[in-house]
Design an enzyme around this catalytic site. Structure first.
Site, PDB file in Angstrom:
ATOM      1  N   ARG A 182       5.643  22.553 -17.869  1.00  0.00           N
ATOM      2  CA  ARG A 182       5.643  21.942 -19.192  1.00  0.00           C
ATOM      3  C   ARG A 182       6.629  22.722 -20.067  1.00  0.00           C
ATOM      4  O   ARG A 182       6.314  23.780 -20.601  1.00  0.00           O
ATOM      5  CB  ARG A 182       4.231  22.018 -19.766  1.00  0.00           C
ATOM      6  CG  ARG A 182       3.996  21.248 -21.042  1.00  0.00           C
ATOM      7  CD  ARG A 182       2.692  21.686 -21.672  1.00  0.00           C
ATOM      8  NE  ARG A 182       2.845  22.985 -22.338  1.00  0.00           N
ATOM      9  CZ  ARG A 182       1.904  23.915 -22.376  1.00  0.00           C
ATOM     10  NH1 ARG A 182       0.749  23.732 -21.776  1.00  0.00           N
ATOM     11  NH2 ARG A 182       2.126  25.058 -23.015  1.00  0.00           N
ATOM     12  N   HIS A 208       1.985  22.253 -25.322  1.00  0.00           N
ATOM     13  CA  HIS A 208       0.909  21.413 -24.777  1.00  0.00           C
ATOM     14  C   HIS A 208       0.802  20.126 -25.590  1.00  0.00           C
ATOM     15  O   HIS A 208       0.762  19.019 -25.045  1.00  0.00           O
ATOM     16  CB  HIS A 208      -0.414  22.170 -24.813  1.00  0.00           C
ATOM     17  CG  HIS A 208      -1.600  21.336 -24.430  1.00  0.00           C
ATOM     18  ND1 HIS A 208      -1.826  20.913 -23.142  1.00  0.00           N
ATOM     19  CD2 HIS A 208      -2.612  20.845 -25.183  1.00  0.00           C
ATOM     20  CE1 HIS A 208      -2.920  20.187 -23.110  1.00  0.00           C
ATOM     21  NE2 HIS A 208      -3.426  20.130 -24.328  1.00  0.00           N
ATOM     22  N   TYR A 226       1.923  32.639 -26.062  1.00  0.00           N
ATOM     23  CA  TYR A 226       1.268  33.030 -24.808  1.00  0.00           C
ATOM     24  C   TYR A 226       2.158  33.017 -23.574  1.00  0.00           C
ATOM     25  O   TYR A 226       1.720  33.435 -22.501  1.00  0.00           O
ATOM     26  CB  TYR A 226       0.041  32.142 -24.546  1.00  0.00           C
ATOM     27  CG  TYR A 226       0.315  30.640 -24.552  1.00  0.00           C
ATOM     28  CD1 TYR A 226       0.849  30.010 -23.442  1.00  0.00           C
ATOM     29  CD2 TYR A 226       0.024  29.871 -25.677  1.00  0.00           C
ATOM     30  CE1 TYR A 226       1.098  28.644 -23.441  1.00  0.00           C
ATOM     31  CE2 TYR A 226       0.263  28.503 -25.691  1.00  0.00           C
ATOM     32  CZ  TYR A 226       0.803  27.901 -24.566  1.00  0.00           C
ATOM     33  OH  TYR A 226       1.054  26.540 -24.576  1.00  0.00           O
TER      34      TYR A 226
END
Length: 374
Positions: free
Chosen positions: A267, A271, A280
């Protein structure tokens, strides 16, 4: 996590055809593809990415409350999407924009849903059996398994007629594999030997939780505990995505039971538009996967086959036109009629809904009456 020894691949990251013992059985399926079909793979990947980028911009400009990007996952979606037959049923999660396009869904219908203008987005019966997006993580796996059981009970599979036999394919992400719904779906699928393919797009992150935390073993091995064979493929390789899915769907459709495909992809974006992936994940990881970009890889393959630059320029122009058209039509979307919130609760007219609908109409009319009296 990147590719492993178990990862099936037909295209190298440089766009060269890979011939190995592991992938040899998939090569004949690729050799059957026409030049036009290969061009269509590239076209849909490029146009969908352009739509995705434009939709992200529209969300940032306040035209949608939420956007779910699919950038980086185009090969997994386009290859598997074209592998399904017209009579098959497709159960998506919520970022399968390329597959939606393949099955006839207007890109703007996806925008309308995420803008909150519709209760579902489209009628699957009108969109080549492409079911509505499912934001409840993993629940579509149960919907798909139940539908596959119904197909089986109706005798619409394993008849020996490939033009009639139907199967189901369900899409979900690595995060969904941690949901009980997916495990329950695997139990029922194995027990009833449903004509079904579970297609896992492992994009490495369940929002901010890495797949290494979610599962200590490769996810393609998990279905074997339920009695379902699983394979792992390079999800950034559109050719193996097509061939593996075509083979699995044909097997499921012919009465050999459910199949499981783990497509390793990434990805590239967030998200959703509510997420900040810089919190992160590292830039190094992002750059590693961007170097494996599925569109760049397949374009190299097509050029190696002799595809001219005019084709690529035409596709890029179409992608730009599509993005512009989506922007124009999105800005023209109005506010849905208030009546919709009552008319779409029940399939048939309902006294309580009619009463509430009339109450709201009278309430709004009372303000007009007060204004007229003044």
């Amino acid at each position: 996590m990147s590719y492993t020894e178990a990862t099936l691949q037909l295209l190298s990251p440089e766009g060269r055809l890979v011939e190995s013992d592991a992938s040899a059985e998939y090569l004949p399926l690729i050799q059957q593809l026409t030049d036009q079909q290969l061009r269509e793979f590239h076209r849909v990947m490029v146009v969908t990415r352009a739509f995705d980028v434009e939709a992200t911009n529209l969300q940032r400009q306040g035209q949608m409350g939420l956007w779910v990007p699919s950038m980086g996952q185009e090969a997994a979606q386009v290859g598997s999407g074209f592998a399904a037959r017209p009579q098959d049923h497709v159960f998506p999660a919520y970022r399968e924009h390329a597959i939606a396009h393949i099955r006839g869904v207007d890109y703007v219908d996806i925008v309308r849903m995420l803008r909150g203008l519709t209760h579902g987005g489209w009628d699957p019966r009108e969109k080549n059996n492409f079911h509505i997006y499912t934001l409840v993580i993993g629940s579509q796996s149960l919907h798909a398994t139940g539908y596959a059981m119904g197909i089986q009970l109706d005798g619409d599979t394993n008849t020996g007629d490939p033009e009639r036999d139907r199967a189901v394919i369900v899409y979900f992400g690595d995060g969904a594999t941690s949901q009980g719904d997916v495990s329950e779906a695997l139990v029922f699928a194995a027990s009833y030997q449903t004509p079904e393919v579970f297609f896992l797009q492992n994009n490495q992150w369940a929002i901010s939780v890495p797949v290494s935390t979610q599962s200590r073993t490769p996810l393609y091995l998990r279905p074997s505990g339920f009695g379902i064979p699983g394979i792992q493929i390079d999800g950034n390789d559109v050719l193996i995505s097509y061939a593996a899915t075509r083979k699995a769907m044909d097997e499921a459709r012919s009465g050999q039971g459910p199949r499981f495909i783990e497509a390793l992809t990434y990805r590239i974006g967030a998200h959703t538009s509510s997420d900040d992936p810089t919190k992160y994940r590292t830039q190094e990881e992002l750059e590693h996967w961007m170097a494996l970009d599925p569109i760049t890889r397949f374009a190299s393959y097509l050029r190696g086959r002799g595809e001219g630059e005019e084709f690529f320029r035409d596709v890029d122009a179409e992608a730009a036109d599509t993005a512009s058209d989506v922007r124009r039509r999105t800005l023209e979307l109005g506010i849905p009629p208030v009546e919709n919130m009552f008319d779409n609760v029940y399939s048939e007219p309902h006294p309580l809904m009619q009463q509430q609908k009339q109450w709201l109409a009278d309430y709004e009319a009372s303000f007009d009456a007060e204004g007229a009296a003044e």
